[in-house]
Write a protein that holds these residues in place. Structure first.
Motif, mmCIF file in Angstrom:
data_model
loop_
_atom_site.group_PDB
_atom_site.id
_atom_site.type_symbol
_atom_site.label_atom_id
_atom_site.label_comp_id
_atom_site.label_asym_id
_atom_site.label_seq_id
_atom_site.Cartn_x
_atom_site.Cartn_y
_atom_site.Cartn_z
ATOM 1 N N ASN A 59 0.814 -1.210 0.000
ATOM 2 C CA ASN A 59 0.000 0.000 0.000
ATOM 3 C C ASN A 59 0.856 1.272 0.000
ATOM 4 O O ASN A 59 0.651 2.164 0.818
ATOM 5 C CB ASN A 59 -0.979 -0.019 1.181
ATOM 6 C CG ASN A 59 -2.112 0.956 0.978
ATOM 7 O OD1 ASN A 59 -2.446 1.304 -0.157
ATOM 8 N ND2 ASN A 59 -2.693 1.420 2.066
ATOM 9 N N MET A 60 1.812 1.335 -0.916
ATOM 10 C CA MET A 60 2.703 2.483 -1.037
ATOM 11 C C MET A 60 2.474 3.236 -2.346
ATOM 12 O O MET A 60 3.353 3.931 -2.825
ATOM 13 C CB MET A 60 4.166 2.040 -0.964
ATOM 14 C CG MET A 60 4.583 1.451 0.341
ATOM 15 S SD MET A 60 6.312 0.934 0.209
ATOM 16 C CE MET A 60 6.743 0.816 1.926
ATOM 17 N N GLN A 61 1.286 3.092 -2.913
ATOM 18 C CA GLN A 61 0.989 3.764 -4.166
ATOM 19 C C GLN A 61 0.839 5.255 -3.914
ATOM 20 O O GLN A 61 0.345 5.672 -2.858
ATOM 21 C CB GLN A 61 -0.280 3.195 -4.782
ATOM 22 C CG GLN A 61 -0.103 1.741 -5.188
ATOM 23 C CD GLN A 61 -1.422 1.060 -5.465
ATOM 24 O OE1 GLN A 61 -2.293 1.003 -4.594
ATOM 25 N NE2 GLN A 61 -1.571 0.542 -6.667
ATOM 26 N N SER A 62 1.289 6.048 -4.878
ATOM 27 C CA SER A 62 1.171 7.499 -4.753
ATOM 28 C C SER A 62 0.983 8.104 -6.137
ATOM 29 O O SER A 62 1.320 7.487 -7.152
ATOM 30 C CB SER A 62 2.430 8.090 -4.100
ATOM 31 O OG SER A 62 3.553 7.947 -4.957
ATOM 32 N N ASP A 63 0.451 9.314 -6.169
ATOM 33 C CA ASP A 63 0.305 10.025 -7.439
ATOM 34 C C ASP A 63 1.677 10.267 -8.064
ATOM 35 O O ASP A 63 1.843 10.149 -9.273
ATOM 36 C CB ASP A 63 -0.426 11.357 -7.232
ATOM 37 C CG ASP A 63 -1.900 11.156 -6.893
ATOM 38 O OD1 ASP A 63 -2.440 10.067 -7.201
ATOM 39 O OD2 ASP A 63 -2.500 12.079 -6.319
ATOM 40 N N PHE A 64 2.658 10.611 -7.208
ATOM 41 C CA PHE A 64 4.010 10.833 -7.718
ATOM 42 C C PHE A 64 4.550 9.558 -8.371
ATOM 43 O O PHE A 64 5.084 9.595 -9.482
ATOM 44 C CB PHE A 64 4.958 11.277 -6.596
ATOM 45 C CG PHE A 64 6.375 11.390 -7.064
ATOM 46 C CD1 PHE A 64 6.790 12.477 -7.813
ATOM 47 C CD2 PHE A 64 7.302 10.387 -6.772
ATOM 48 C CE1 PHE A 64 8.104 12.573 -8.268
ATOM 49 C CE2 PHE A 64 8.610 10.470 -7.218
ATOM 50 C CZ PHE A 64 9.011 11.570 -7.965
ATOM 51 N N GLY A 65 4.409 8.428 -7.698
ATOM 52 C CA GLY A 65 4.899 7.162 -8.237
ATOM 53 C C GLY A 65 4.200 6.795 -9.536
ATOM 54 O O GLY A 65 4.838 6.296 -10.470
ATOM 55 N N ALA A 66 2.901 7.051 -9.616
ATOM 56 C CA ALA A 66 2.142 6.754 -10.827
ATOM 57 C C ALA A 66 2.634 7.573 -12.015
ATOM 58 O O ALA A 66 2.614 7.110 -13.155
ATOM 59 C CB ALA A 66 0.658 6.996 -10.593
ATOM 60 N N ALA A 67 3.088 8.788 -11.761
ATOM 61 C CA ALA A 67 3.617 9.632 -12.834
ATOM 62 C C ALA A 67 5.094 9.347 -13.102
ATOM 63 O O ALA A 67 5.548 9.388 -14.246
ATOM 64 C CB ALA A 67 3.431 11.106 -12.474
ATOM 65 N N PHE A 68 5.849 9.062 -12.039
ATOM 66 C CA PHE A 68 7.288 8.860 -12.150
ATOM 67 C C PHE A 68 7.633 7.549 -12.841
ATOM 68 O O PHE A 68 8.593 7.475 -13.620
ATOM 69 C CB PHE A 68 7.906 8.919 -10.742
ATOM 70 C CG PHE A 68 9.406 8.883 -10.691
ATOM 71 C CD1 PHE A 68 10.186 9.544 -11.626
ATOM 72 C CD2 PHE A 68 10.054 8.196 -9.670
ATOM 73 C CE1 PHE A 68 11.574 9.516 -11.562
ATOM 74 C CE2 PHE A 68 11.438 8.161 -9.595
ATOM 75 C CZ PHE A 68 12.199 8.820 -10.535
ATOM 76 N N ASP A 69 6.855 6.488 -12.601
ATOM 77 C CA ASP A 69 7.163 5.174 -13.162
ATOM 78 C C ASP A 69 7.200 5.167 -14.686
ATOM 79 O O ASP A 69 8.185 4.715 -15.269
ATOM 80 C CB ASP A 69 6.191 4.122 -12.623
ATOM 81 C CG ASP A 69 6.538 2.736 -13.125
ATOM 82 O OD1 ASP A 69 7.651 2.245 -12.816
ATOM 83 O OD2 ASP A 69 5.728 2.150 -13.852
ATOM 84 N N PRO A 70 6.170 5.670 -15.394
ATOM 85 C CA PRO A 70 6.252 5.652 -16.857
ATOM 86 C C PRO A 70 7.365 6.555 -17.384
ATOM 87 O O PRO A 70 7.980 6.262 -18.412
ATOM 88 C CB PRO A 70 4.880 6.117 -17.337
ATOM 89 C CG PRO A 70 4.152 6.592 -16.149
ATOM 90 C CD PRO A 70 4.856 6.114 -14.925
ATOM 91 N N LEU A 71 7.650 7.658 -16.679
ATOM 92 C CA LEU A 71 8.760 8.526 -17.085
ATOM 93 C C LEU A 71 10.090 7.778 -16.951
ATOM 94 O O LEU A 71 10.924 7.802 -17.861
ATOM 95 C CB LEU A 71 8.788 9.799 -16.241
ATOM 96 C CG LEU A 71 9.976 10.731 -16.487
ATOM 97 C CD1 LEU A 71 9.973 11.247 -17.920
ATOM 98 C CD2 LEU A 71 9.965 11.878 -15.489
ATOM 99 N N ALA A 72 10.276 7.082 -15.846
ATOM 100 C CA ALA A 72 11.501 6.311 -15.637
ATOM 101 C C ALA A 72 11.622 5.198 -16.674
ATOM 102 O O ALA A 72 12.719 4.942 -17.191
ATOM 103 C CB ALA A 72 11.533 5.730 -14.223
#
Length: 188
Positions: A59-72
């Motif tokens: 349960n460590m999902q975040s808006d930042f992670g959702a945006a950062f993952d596809p960029l990475a």
């Protein structure tokens, strides 16, 4: 700020940091450097698998992670294909296919967000990621093991995977373009 400093985001960030290391290893070209490049590529793909799993499981999902993952993902895989081209393992012009798709998808998502719509990850994008990751690893492995005999089965297989990755990448880009089409309102 606490949402930014999570294990999934660290794994995602590591993928971006691995790009320069991959460039250096592929640029050196020695057997040891190619083995290191292979280890880097495998590690990058494992972080791609692990970051989402860790985020969902703990349960460590975040808006930042959702945006950062596809960029990475885009930065790593575009950088990996660029490093492969710089090492002479794929044609330089082919890198444009991979970069084109990622830039296109980013703009599609921005456009949809501005219009109040969104498009999540699509099956074509997930398949593209898998095929690209396998192709990157196969190309490095072929360079590492093929030696001077460029006509080996391993080299041919890696080349076929590369072209399959290019084809799936184009298909995925078109799939996201088609997602722009307005959906007709459902009649009662």
């Amino acid at each position: 700020m606490r949402d930014l400093l999570t294990l999934p985001n660290a794994l995602t960030g590591l993928r971006v940091l691995l790009v320069p290391a991959l460039f250096l290893a592929l640029g050196h070209g020695s057997a040891t450097a190619l083995a290191l490049a292979l280890a880097i590529a495998v590690l990058a793909e494992l972080t791609d698998l692990a970051d989402g799993w860790v985020a969902r499981t703990f349960n460590m999902q975040s808006d930042f992670g959702a945006a950062f993952d596809p960029l990475a993902d885009s930065l790593y895989r575009s950088g990996a294909f660029l490093a492969l081209a710089a090492a002479g393992l794929i044609p330089v012009w082919a890198v444009l296919i991979f970069v084109w798709r990622d830039v296109l998808v980013a703009y599609v998502r921005i456009g949809l967000t501005r219009s109040g719509r969104s498009v999540g990850a699509r099956l074509s994008g997930k398949l593209k990621a898998v095929v690209q990751g396998v192709a990157i690893i196969a190309l490095i492995l072929a360079a590492m093991l093929a030696g001077p005999a460029h006509g080996t089965m391993l080299t041919r297989s890696a080349d076929a995977l590369f072209w399959l990755a290019a084809l799936v990448t184009v298909w995925s880009g078109l799939d996201y373009i088609l997602a722009l089409r307005p959906t007709p309102d459902k009649a009662p």
